[in-house]
Design a protein around this motif. Sequence first.
Motif, PDB file in Angstrom:
ATOM      1  N   SER A   2      21.743  58.406-101.116  1.00 38.73           N
ATOM      2  CA  SER A   2      21.458  57.255-100.263  1.00 38.73           C
ATOM      3  C   SER A   2      20.253  56.501-100.807  1.00 38.73           C
ATOM      4  CB  SER A   2      21.187  57.704 -98.820  1.00 38.73           C
ATOM      5  OG  SER A   2      20.129  58.653 -98.780  1.00 38.73           O
ATOM      6  N   CYS A   3      20.244  55.199-100.556  1.00 34.91           N
ATOM      7  CA  CYS A   3      19.209  54.353-101.157  1.00 34.91           C
ATOM      8  C   CYS A   3      18.903  53.177-100.249  1.00 34.91           C
ATOM      9  CB  CYS A   3      19.697  53.853-102.518  1.00 34.91           C
ATOM     10  SG  CYS A   3      18.517  52.838-103.404  1.00 34.91           S
ATOM     11  N   VAL A   4      17.617  52.872-100.095  1.00 33.82           N
ATOM     12  CA  VAL A   4      17.185  51.691 -99.367  1.00 33.82           C
ATOM     13  C   VAL A   4      16.581  50.714-100.355  1.00 33.82           C
ATOM     14  CG1 VAL A   4      14.919  52.699 -98.875  1.00 33.82           C
ATOM     15  CG2 VAL A   4      15.751  50.814 -97.483  1.00 33.82           C
ATOM     16  N   SER A   5      16.796  49.427-100.111  1.00 32.39           N
ATOM     17  CA  SER A   5      16.260  48.404-101.006  1.00 32.39           C
ATOM     18  C   SER A   5      16.062  47.104-100.241  1.00 32.39           C
ATOM     19  CB  SER A   5      17.215  48.178-102.183  1.00 32.39           C
ATOM     20  OG  SER A   5      16.687  47.228-103.089  1.00 32.39           O
ATOM     21  N   ASN A   6      15.068  46.336-100.644  1.00 26.93           N
ATOM     22  CA  ASN A   6      14.855  44.996-100.082  1.00 26.93           C
ATOM     23  C   ASN A   6      15.761  44.022-100.832  1.00 26.93           C
ATOM     24  OD1 ASN A   6      13.169  45.635-102.293  1.00 26.93           O
ATOM     25  ND2 ASN A   6      11.705  44.027-101.791  1.00 26.93           N
ATOM     26  N   SER A   7      17.045  44.131-100.603  1.00 29.33           N
ATOM     27  CA  SER A   7      18.061  43.506-101.456  1.00 29.33           C
ATOM     28  C   SER A   7      18.178  41.994-101.301  1.00 29.33           C
ATOM     29  CB  SER A   7      19.425  44.145-101.190  1.00 29.33           C
ATOM     30  OG  SER A   7      19.761  44.074 -99.821  1.00 29.33           O
ATOM     31  N   THR A   8      17.590  41.410-100.252  1.00 29.36           N
ATOM     32  CA  THR A   8      17.678  39.957-100.097  1.00 29.36           C
ATOM     33  C   THR A   8      16.583  39.235-100.864  1.00 29.36           C
ATOM     34  OG1 THR A   8      16.355  39.975 -98.063  1.00 29.36           O
ATOM     35  CG2 THR A   8      18.758  40.162 -97.822  1.00 29.36           C
TER      36      THR A   8
ATOM     37  N   MET B 278      21.450  46.633-109.570  1.00 29.94           N
ATOM     38  CA  MET B 278      22.108  47.540-110.510  1.00 29.94           C
ATOM     39  C   MET B 278      21.706  48.989-110.247  1.00 29.94           C
ATOM     40  SD  MET B 278      21.783  45.474-114.139  1.00 29.94           S
ATOM     41  CE  MET B 278      22.961  44.197-114.605  1.00 29.94           C
ATOM     42  N   ILE B 279      20.416  49.218-110.088  1.00 30.60           N
ATOM     43  CA  ILE B 279      19.914  50.573-109.866  1.00 30.60           C
ATOM     44  C   ILE B 279      20.432  51.126-108.545  1.00 30.60           C
ATOM     45  CG2 ILE B 279      17.830  51.951-109.490  1.00 30.60           C
ATOM     46  CD1 ILE B 279      16.365  50.066-111.404  1.00 30.60           C
ATOM     47  N   LYS B 280      20.387  50.309-107.503  1.00 26.81           N
ATOM     48  CA  LYS B 280      20.849  50.753-106.183  1.00 26.81           C
ATOM     49  C   LYS B 280      22.326  51.145-106.228  1.00 26.81           C
ATOM     50  CE  LYS B 280      20.871  49.274-101.322  1.00 26.81           C
ATOM     51  NZ  LYS B 280      22.298  49.313-100.978  1.00 26.81           N
ATOM     52  N   LYS B 281      23.149  50.353-106.883  1.00 27.14           N
ATOM     53  CA  LYS B 281      24.576  50.662-106.965  1.00 27.14           C
ATOM     54  C   LYS B 281      24.798  52.005-107.664  1.00 27.14           C
ATOM     55  CE  LYS B 281      29.071  48.911-108.508  1.00 27.14           C
ATOM     56  NZ  LYS B 281      29.508  50.212-109.052  1.00 27.14           N
ATOM     57  N   ALA B 282      24.098  52.213-108.767  1.00 30.62           N
ATOM     58  CA  ALA B 282      24.277  53.461-109.516  1.00 30.62           C
ATOM     59  C   ALA B 282      23.842  54.672-108.690  1.00 30.62           C
ATOM     60  CB  ALA B 282      23.492  53.397-110.821  1.00 30.62           C
TER      61      ALA B 282
ATOM     62  N   LEU C 248      26.464  54.151-116.779  1.00 26.17           N
ATOM     63  CA  LEU C 248      27.206  53.107-117.479  1.00 26.17           C
ATOM     64  C   LEU C 248      28.475  52.710-116.730  1.00 26.17           C
ATOM     65  CD1 LEU C 248      26.742  54.335-121.143  1.00 26.17           C
ATOM     66  CD2 LEU C 248      25.621  52.403-120.036  1.00 26.17           C
ATOM     67  N   ARG C 249      29.112  53.675-116.073  1.00 27.65           N
ATOM     68  CA  ARG C 249      30.285  53.330-115.249  1.00 27.65           C
ATOM     69  C   ARG C 249      29.885  52.421-114.100  1.00 27.65           C
ATOM     70  NH1 ARG C 249      31.840  58.745-116.156  1.00 27.65           N
ATOM     71  NH2 ARG C 249      30.895  59.366-114.166  1.00 27.65           N
ATOM     72  N   SER C 250      28.766  52.711-113.482  1.00 21.56           N
ATOM     73  CA  SER C 250      28.290  51.875-112.368  1.00 21.56           C
ATOM     74  C   SER C 250      27.946  50.474-112.850  1.00 21.56           C
ATOM     75  CB  SER C 250      27.063  52.517-111.707  1.00 21.56           C
ATOM     76  OG  SER C 250      27.409  53.701-111.037  1.00 21.56           O
ATOM     77  N   LEU C 251      27.295  50.380-113.997  1.00 13.30           N
ATOM     78  CA  LEU C 251      26.953  49.062-114.536  1.00 13.30           C
ATOM     79  C   LEU C 251      28.205  48.261-114.857  1.00 13.30           C
ATOM     80  CD1 LEU C 251      23.973  49.935-116.914  1.00 13.30           C
ATOM     81  CD2 LEU C 251      23.851  48.825-114.687  1.00 13.30           C
ATOM     82  N   ALA C 252      29.227  48.936-115.385  1.00 15.88           N
ATOM     83  CA  ALA C 252      30.473  48.242-115.715  1.00 15.88           C
ATOM     84  C   ALA C 252      31.166  47.721-114.467  1.00 15.88           C
ATOM     85  CB  ALA C 252      31.403  49.172-116.482  1.00 15.88           C
ATOM     86  N   GLY C 253      30.942  48.379-113.325  1.00 15.90           N
ATOM     87  CA  GLY C 253      31.553  47.944-112.072  1.00 15.90           C
ATOM     88  C   GLY C 253      30.679  47.044-111.234  1.00 15.90           C
ATOM     89  N   PHE C 254      29.501  46.719-111.740  1.00 17.79           N
ATOM     90  CA  PHE C 254      28.574  45.850-111.017  1.00 17.79           C
ATOM     91  C   PHE C 254      29.108  44.417-111.027  1.00 17.79           C
ATOM     92  CE2 PHE C 254      24.682  43.161-111.095  1.00 17.79           C
ATOM     93  CZ  PHE C 254      24.142  43.540-109.886  1.00 17.79           C
ATOM     94  N   SER C 255      29.025  43.742-109.906  1.00 17.52           N
ATOM     95  CA  SER C 255      29.605  42.396-109.803  1.00 17.52           C
ATOM     96  C   SER C 255      28.578  41.285-109.694  1.00 17.52           C
ATOM     97  CB  SER C 255      30.552  42.323-108.599  1.00 17.52           C
ATOM     98  OG  SER C 255      29.861  42.629-107.400  1.00 17.52           O
TER      99      SER C 255
END
Length: 432
Positions: free
Chosen positions: A75-81, A64-68, A294-301
Amino acid sequence: MKLTIVMLLARFARALLRLLGTGASSFPGKLACRLMPDILSRLSRGVKIIAVTGTNGKTTVCAMIKKAIEDSGKSCVSNSTGANLLSGVVGAFLDCSDLRGRCKSDYAVLECDENALRQISRHISADILVVTNIFRDQLDRYGEVSSTLAAVKTGARNMPGALLVLNADDPVSFSLSRSASRFVSFGIEADLEPAGGGESEFCPFCGAKYEYSFRTYSQLGGFCCPSCGYSRQEPEYAACGILSLEPDCSQAFASFRGKNMLVTARPGGVYNIYNALSAAAALSEAGFPANGVLRSLAGFSGAFGRAERFGSARLLLVKNPAGLTQASAQLARFGVKNIIFVLNDNDADGRDVSWIWDADISLPPGAENICTFGLRSGDMALRLKYSGVDAHIIKNVSEFKSVVRSGSTAVVATYTAMLALRPVLSGKEFWQ
């Protein structure tokens, strides 16, 4: 020069492992740490870091945070797996750094295993540390919640400049507020008549049993110690009214530091409202405008392996009593024909599977076909039998596929089972 050589070797190892068909999410980081123990300190220098730890919700909150952040143009890096040990965090930085070790991202959003946080925190200077909650989890690895709390407290102490984002409703993790120099909190103000009892019912400061004005689930809610006065405080980021708790989307009226907001959580469920609130709190405190968040959270899948949909199948990760209780309560909302519980006891799952007996399992009457699968499928079938359900034990992947193809299906799986079955459902490996 040494750093460049280490970077080249780690990248070669990753490329080779990918060629061999593996995810390469941990080994390159392990190799880099072996060759240069302080490599994380070097790679993370100058990067704004939001670290996330806790028992449940880490991967979803990070996603969620990365998407926002990316939606805002940064730009953002994350250990997303979900590779959330030291090696996985190092691996994430290896992916986004040049050969001189300079990270090319503005932000890093790091999922940190609760025990590993002690080690990771010695090498990073997080700006924000989110603690989602603390429940019993993998007793053979974490021990009781007091051990997990001590590990997280040590990690927080190692990063004195970090703002703590704490769950005001969780008496275990919120106790960190007593020693924090700076913190904000999030919570839900609603009595949701939760399934299952609380796990941590006694005050960590004096040992007295809590009294509750309301509960959301497990030990979360309006707690108060009648002996020493330790209690829930009014959170800065609060869901004041639940509008819906549907499987694919839940909504709540919220107050963000006194401003009225509408929070949308995808996928649904009370736990994802908590996840959305914690992500919104971290992002808002990092300076991101609330409306954009909040827009990003609403679009989170959804996050990797967490209530993902693959055609008519849903994949739910469970790994402890609180998670299994909430997942089984959510199944009634899915309206599925098949429910498959997949229980493994590999190292990443925890060798001790006795936790399944501590969950409150209530299955929807509309499900026609209840099955178990995995290394400990017999144990899971026995547990279901004590809940009044005769489950069919699936013997192999071919039979698993056949059940999934027969109609709408919910797959409730532990971590290594989720990793193994997600490619079966999606048609591709998790790292692709």
